[in-house]
Design an enzyme around this catalytic site. Sequence first.
Site, PDB file in Angstrom:
ATOM      1  N   HIS A 194      53.907 -16.746  46.122  1.00 57.04           N
ATOM      2  CA  HIS A 194      54.454 -15.446  45.764  1.00 57.04           C
ATOM      3  C   HIS A 194      54.658 -15.330  44.261  1.00 57.04           C
ATOM      4  O   HIS A 194      55.088 -16.312  43.638  1.00 57.04           O
ATOM      5  CB  HIS A 194      55.791 -15.279  46.498  1.00 57.04           C
ATOM      6  CG  HIS A 194      56.395 -13.935  46.296  1.00 57.04           C
ATOM      7  ND1 HIS A 194      55.888 -12.801  46.899  1.00 57.04           N
ATOM      8  CD2 HIS A 194      57.444 -13.536  45.537  1.00 57.04           C
ATOM      9  CE1 HIS A 194      56.618 -11.755  46.531  1.00 57.04           C
ATOM     10  NE2 HIS A 194      57.557 -12.172  45.701  1.00 57.04           N
ATOM     11  N   CYS A 242      18.136 -17.415  41.178  1.00 45.64           N
ATOM     12  CA  CYS A 242      19.588 -17.433  40.962  1.00 45.64           C
ATOM     13  C   CYS A 242      19.929 -17.524  39.481  1.00 45.64           C
ATOM     14  O   CYS A 242      20.707 -16.732  38.957  1.00 45.64           O
ATOM     15  CB  CYS A 242      20.195 -18.601  41.726  1.00 45.64           C
ATOM     16  SG  CYS A 242      21.949 -18.787  41.427  1.00 45.64           S
ATOM     17  N   LYS A 253      23.504 -11.592  36.939  1.00 46.75           N
ATOM     18  CA  LYS A 253      24.235 -10.496  37.592  1.00 46.75           C
ATOM     19  C   LYS A 253      25.740 -10.645  37.408  1.00 46.75           C
ATOM     20  O   LYS A 253      26.424  -9.701  37.030  1.00 46.75           O
ATOM     21  CB  LYS A 253      23.890 -10.472  39.076  1.00 46.75           C
ATOM     22  CG  LYS A 253      24.710  -9.461  39.832  1.00 46.75           C
ATOM     23  CD  LYS A 253      24.980  -9.797  41.253  1.00 46.75           C
ATOM     24  CE  LYS A 253      25.691 -11.078  41.539  1.00 46.75           C
ATOM     25  NZ  LYS A 253      25.506 -11.457  42.970  1.00 46.75           N
ATOM     26  N   TYR A 301      23.836  -5.768  49.376  1.00 44.87           N
ATOM     27  CA  TYR A 301      24.770  -6.279  48.380  1.00 44.87           C
ATOM     28  C   TYR A 301      24.249  -6.127  46.953  1.00 44.87           C
ATOM     29  O   TYR A 301      25.025  -5.833  46.040  1.00 44.87           O
ATOM     30  CB  TYR A 301      25.209  -7.711  48.714  1.00 44.87           C
ATOM     31  CG  TYR A 301      24.278  -8.822  48.318  1.00 44.87           C
ATOM     32  CD1 TYR A 301      24.402  -9.455  47.088  1.00 44.87           C
ATOM     33  CD2 TYR A 301      23.272  -9.260  49.180  1.00 44.87           C
ATOM     34  CE1 TYR A 301      23.557 -10.485  46.719  1.00 44.87           C
ATOM     35  CE2 TYR A 301      22.428 -10.293  48.821  1.00 44.87           C
ATOM     36  CZ  TYR A 301      22.567 -10.904  47.589  1.00 44.87           C
ATOM     37  OH  TYR A 301      21.735 -11.925  47.229  1.00 44.87           O
ATOM     38  N   GLU A 312      48.822 -13.886  49.481  1.00 47.66           N
ATOM     39  CA  GLU A 312      49.886 -14.268  50.415  1.00 47.66           C
ATOM     40  C   GLU A 312      49.841 -13.401  51.676  1.00 47.66           C
ATOM     41  O   GLU A 312      50.319 -13.801  52.733  1.00 47.66           O
ATOM     42  CB  GLU A 312      51.268 -14.213  49.750  1.00 47.66           C
ATOM     43  CG  GLU A 312      51.745 -12.835  49.352  1.00 47.66           C
ATOM     44  CD  GLU A 312      53.096 -12.889  48.632  1.00 47.66           C
ATOM     45  OE1 GLU A 312      54.059 -13.402  49.212  1.00 47.66           O
ATOM     46  OE2 GLU A 312      53.183 -12.415  47.475  1.00 47.66           O
ATOM     47  N   CYS A 360      21.899 -14.376  40.775  1.00 53.79           N
ATOM     48  CA  CYS A 360      23.351 -14.567  40.768  1.00 53.79           C
ATOM     49  C   CYS A 360      23.972 -14.648  39.366  1.00 53.79           C
ATOM     50  O   CYS A 360      24.960 -13.975  39.078  1.00 53.79           O
ATOM     51  CB  CYS A 360      23.727 -15.867  41.479  1.00 53.79           C
ATOM     52  SG  CYS A 360      22.598 -16.466  42.715  1.00 53.79           S
ATOM     53  N   GLU A 415      26.275  -4.007  44.137  1.00 56.85           N
ATOM     54  CA  GLU A 415      26.726  -4.741  42.952  1.00 56.85           C
ATOM     55  C   GLU A 415      26.276  -4.029  41.676  1.00 56.85           C
ATOM     56  O   GLU A 415      27.061  -3.841  40.744  1.00 56.85           O
ATOM     57  CB  GLU A 415      26.188  -6.175  42.987  1.00 56.85           C
ATOM     58  CG  GLU A 415      26.899  -7.024  44.031  1.00 56.85           C
ATOM     59  CD  GLU A 415      26.352  -8.424  44.188  1.00 56.85           C
ATOM     60  OE1 GLU A 415      27.068  -9.273  44.750  1.00 56.85           O
ATOM     61  OE2 GLU A 415      25.201  -8.699  43.768  1.00 56.85           O
TER      62      GLU A 415
HETATM   63  C1  LIG Z   1      19.847  -9.764  41.886  1.00 57.53           C
HETATM   64  C2  LIG Z   1      20.170 -10.930  42.770  1.00 57.53           C
HETATM   65  C3  LIG Z   1      21.469 -11.372  42.876  1.00 57.53           C
HETATM   66  C4  LIG Z   1      21.784 -12.449  43.695  1.00 57.53           C
HETATM   67  N1  LIG Z   1      23.074 -12.839  43.769  1.00 57.53           N
HETATM   68  C5  LIG Z   1      23.417 -13.881  44.550  1.00 57.53           C
HETATM   69  C6  LIG Z   1      24.762 -14.331  44.614  1.00 57.53           C
HETATM   70  O1  LIG Z   1      25.652 -13.761  43.985  1.00 57.53           O
HETATM   71  N2  LIG Z   1      25.033 -15.403  45.386  1.00 57.53           N
HETATM   72  C7  LIG Z   1      24.072 -16.062  46.098  1.00 57.53           C
HETATM   73  O2  LIG Z   1      24.381 -17.043  46.783  1.00 57.53           O
HETATM   74  N3  LIG Z   1      22.784 -15.645  46.072  1.00 57.53           N
HETATM   75  C8  LIG Z   1      22.436 -14.584  45.304  1.00 57.53           C
HETATM   76  N4  LIG Z   1      21.131 -14.179  45.236  1.00 57.53           N
HETATM   77  C9  LIG Z   1      20.125 -14.862  46.083  1.00 57.53           C
HETATM   78  C10 LIG Z   1      19.656 -16.170  45.463  1.00 57.53           C
HETATM   79  O3  LIG Z   1      19.205 -15.937  44.148  1.00 57.53           O
HETATM   80  C11 LIG Z   1      18.536 -16.766  46.312  1.00 57.53           C
HETATM   81  O4  LIG Z   1      18.972 -16.869  47.647  1.00 57.53           O
HETATM   82  C12 LIG Z   1      18.136 -18.160  45.819  1.00 57.53           C
HETATM   83  O5  LIG Z   1      17.717 -18.126  44.480  1.00 57.53           O
HETATM   84  C13 LIG Z   1      17.012 -18.703  46.707  1.00 57.53           C
HETATM   85  O6  LIG Z   1      16.577 -19.955  46.222  1.00 57.53           O
HETATM   86  P1  LIG Z   1      15.106 -20.485  46.542  1.00 57.53           P
HETATM   87  O7  LIG Z   1      15.078 -21.889  46.067  1.00 57.53           O
HETATM   88  O8  LIG Z   1      14.769 -20.208  47.942  1.00 57.53           O
HETATM   89  O9  LIG Z   1      14.141 -19.561  45.687  1.00 57.53           O
HETATM   90  P2  LIG Z   1      14.138 -19.153  44.161  1.00 57.53           P
HETATM   91  O10 LIG Z   1      15.419 -19.472  43.492  1.00 57.53           O
HETATM   92  O11 LIG Z   1      13.676 -17.759  44.135  1.00 57.53           O
HETATM   93  O12 LIG Z   1      13.046 -20.105  43.528  1.00 57.53           O
HETATM   94  C14 LIG Z   1      11.702 -20.013  43.845  1.00 57.53           C
HETATM   95  C15 LIG Z   1      10.886 -20.378  42.624  1.00 57.53           C
HETATM   96  O13 LIG Z   1       9.529 -20.585  43.012  1.00 57.53           O
HETATM   97  C16 LIG Z   1       8.677 -20.092  41.993  1.00 57.53           C
HETATM   98  N5  LIG Z   1       7.359 -19.872  42.601  1.00 57.53           N
HETATM   99  C17 LIG Z   1       6.994 -18.951  43.521  1.00 57.53           C
HETATM  100  N6  LIG Z   1       5.730 -19.148  43.926  1.00 57.53           N
HETATM  101  C18 LIG Z   1       5.267 -20.231  43.237  1.00 57.53           C
HETATM  102  C19 LIG Z   1       4.032 -20.941  43.234  1.00 57.53           C
HETATM  103  N7  LIG Z   1       3.037 -20.611  44.055  1.00 57.53           N
HETATM  104  N8  LIG Z   1       3.889 -21.976  42.376  1.00 57.53           N
HETATM  105  C20 LIG Z   1       4.912 -22.350  41.553  1.00 57.53           C
HETATM  106  N9  LIG Z   1       6.104 -21.722  41.539  1.00 57.53           N
HETATM  107  C21 LIG Z   1       6.292 -20.695  42.378  1.00 57.53           C
HETATM  108  C22 LIG Z   1       9.387 -18.831  41.525  1.00 57.53           C
HETATM  109  O14 LIG Z   1       8.956 -18.463  40.234  1.00 57.53           O
HETATM  110  C23 LIG Z   1      10.847 -19.273  41.569  1.00 57.53           C
HETATM  111  O15 LIG Z   1      11.258 -19.805  40.340  1.00 57.53           O
HETATM  112  C24 LIG Z   1      20.765 -13.113  44.420  1.00 57.53           C
HETATM  113  C25 LIG Z   1      19.446 -12.678  44.318  1.00 57.53           C
HETATM  114  C26 LIG Z   1      19.138 -11.599  43.508  1.00 57.53           C
HETATM  115  C27 LIG Z   1      17.722 -11.135  43.411  1.00 57.53           C
END
Ligand SMILES: Cc1cc2nc3c(=O)[nH]c(=O)nc-3n(C[C@H](O)[C@H](O)[C@H](O)COP(=O)(O)OP(=O)(O)OC[C@H]3O[C@@H](n4cnc5c(N)ncnc54)[C@H](O)[C@@H]3O)c2cc1C
Length: 461
Positions: free
Chosen positions: A438, A43, A51, A180, A443, A48, A184
Amino acid sequence: MSQFDVDLFVIGAGSGGVRAARIAASYGAKVMIAEEYRVGGTCVIRGCVPKKLMVYASRFSLEFEEAAGFGWDVGDATFDWATLIRNKDKEIDRLEGIYRTNLERSGVTVVDSRAVIEDPHTVHVLKTGERIRARYILVAVGAHPTLEPVIPGGELGITSNEVFHLKEQPKRIMIVGGGYIAVEFAGVFAGLGSEVTLLHRGDKLLRGFDDDVRDALGASYAQRGINLALGRTAQRLDRTPDGIAATLSDGSVVTVDQVLVATGRRPNTKGLGLEKVGITVDEVGAIPVDSYSQTLIPSIYAVGDVTNRANLTPIAIREGHAFADTVFGDRPTIVDHDLIPTAVFSTPEIGVIGCSEAAAWARYGDIDVYKTAFRPMKATLSGAHERMLMKLIVDKATGRVVGVHIVGHDAGEMIQLAGVAVTMGATKADFDRTVAVHPTASEELVTMRTPAVVKRPVAVG
Ligand SMILES: Cc1cc2nc3c(=O)[nH]c(=O)nc-3n(C[C@H](O)[C@H](O)[C@H](O)COP(=O)(O)OP(=O)(O)OC[C@H]3O[C@@H](n4cnc5c(N)ncnc54)[C@H](O)[C@@H]3O)c2cc1C
């Protein structure tokens, strides 16, 4: 001495992992979190946040065009990609620092390394070779974009990971996908002046969304000059002196400077050691969990995109928080995945909560639909072709509003507030007795009086 080094080891410092780690620490747990890339996760680093900054950048061109009707002469506006990327990167660095500081301030130990599971209570930190014994392990590793489907030359494409770091703005870009993220970025590049082809195998964008919303976005994108290549797929990509030539399933060839593949994401479960503890992932690679995010191994939980429930930041955060409340706060908490307000930051923007019309027929049997499409006030002087769409779906039996769909300026902001009402169980009568603000576009949400004439789908009732 405890047989464990820590109470909780979190793998992945993204939306879900960071929240879980901080809340668990606030309950007095000894917490360690490992991150293999950058603290903040998808994110903050490549989702997010960057973006949305690019979405803001892309919308100035429309504002400049529309300003003339209000008497402004903004001259010849020019856009510099390098400035946007540099400033965006600076902001992401700042946010990453805040995330790290907040973790450390909460007493969480941050380890900059990949970590994998070795047994139900042991995590292997690859960078240091340490084996950490943990009472609980939380898998919050997120997901990654794929270059699927695999086609000849497919490796010439990029994913959303790379798009944030392009050295130059592509003059011509093909975006593959209809979800999405694809729509976007189509809006972003169109707004920044690139020639955009949006290639999608379906006949409409945004599968799963209400059909009126899908139609409105398609019409708006076509009107903006985005080349909608629907009902087609890419068969191959070839590097040519003029760029990347994409051969489509209808035999046509589109030559562009970049191909952005946004066809889907897969959970980061490969090589994580899950097989060592007997956790079997599903067909997309997601970890199955119960409603408390617990896997079939009692000491291992999983939250966020790696579980492929609702892949959104606020949901990952909630799941992480609920996990910490359940396991360390003595407050068993379940996250409700049923009513999720959400936005698509296309231009025009989309805000949605609840059922689409089609889903509502299937779920409620009998519904009323209220909808309006209109030219927003600002467009009268600006001359913009923009239209707004607002739609309410009402369960006839209870009078409850079970779906709100908005297309147009600030739809994301509006749906957050409409979401409060719908989550509280507001009826159409509650909307009706709310006094209009308004003159606003929103509205219309409280002034629609006559149900639309809609056809009950044949398959229902
Ligand atoms: C382009 C894009 C736009 C988005 N826009 C939106 C939006 O507008 N609104 C919204 O709500 N959501 C949006 N999302 C989705 C949102 O980013 C994800 O749903 C959210 O980040 C998920 O969180 P998470 O904690 O599951 O994983 P992540 O945030 O992906 O975190 C996982 C972390 O684990 C780390 N990792 C992986 N494997 C290992 C390992 N073995 N050891 C150590 N570290 C590791 C990764 O490097 C990463 O930093 C978007 C996603 C993308 C790709």
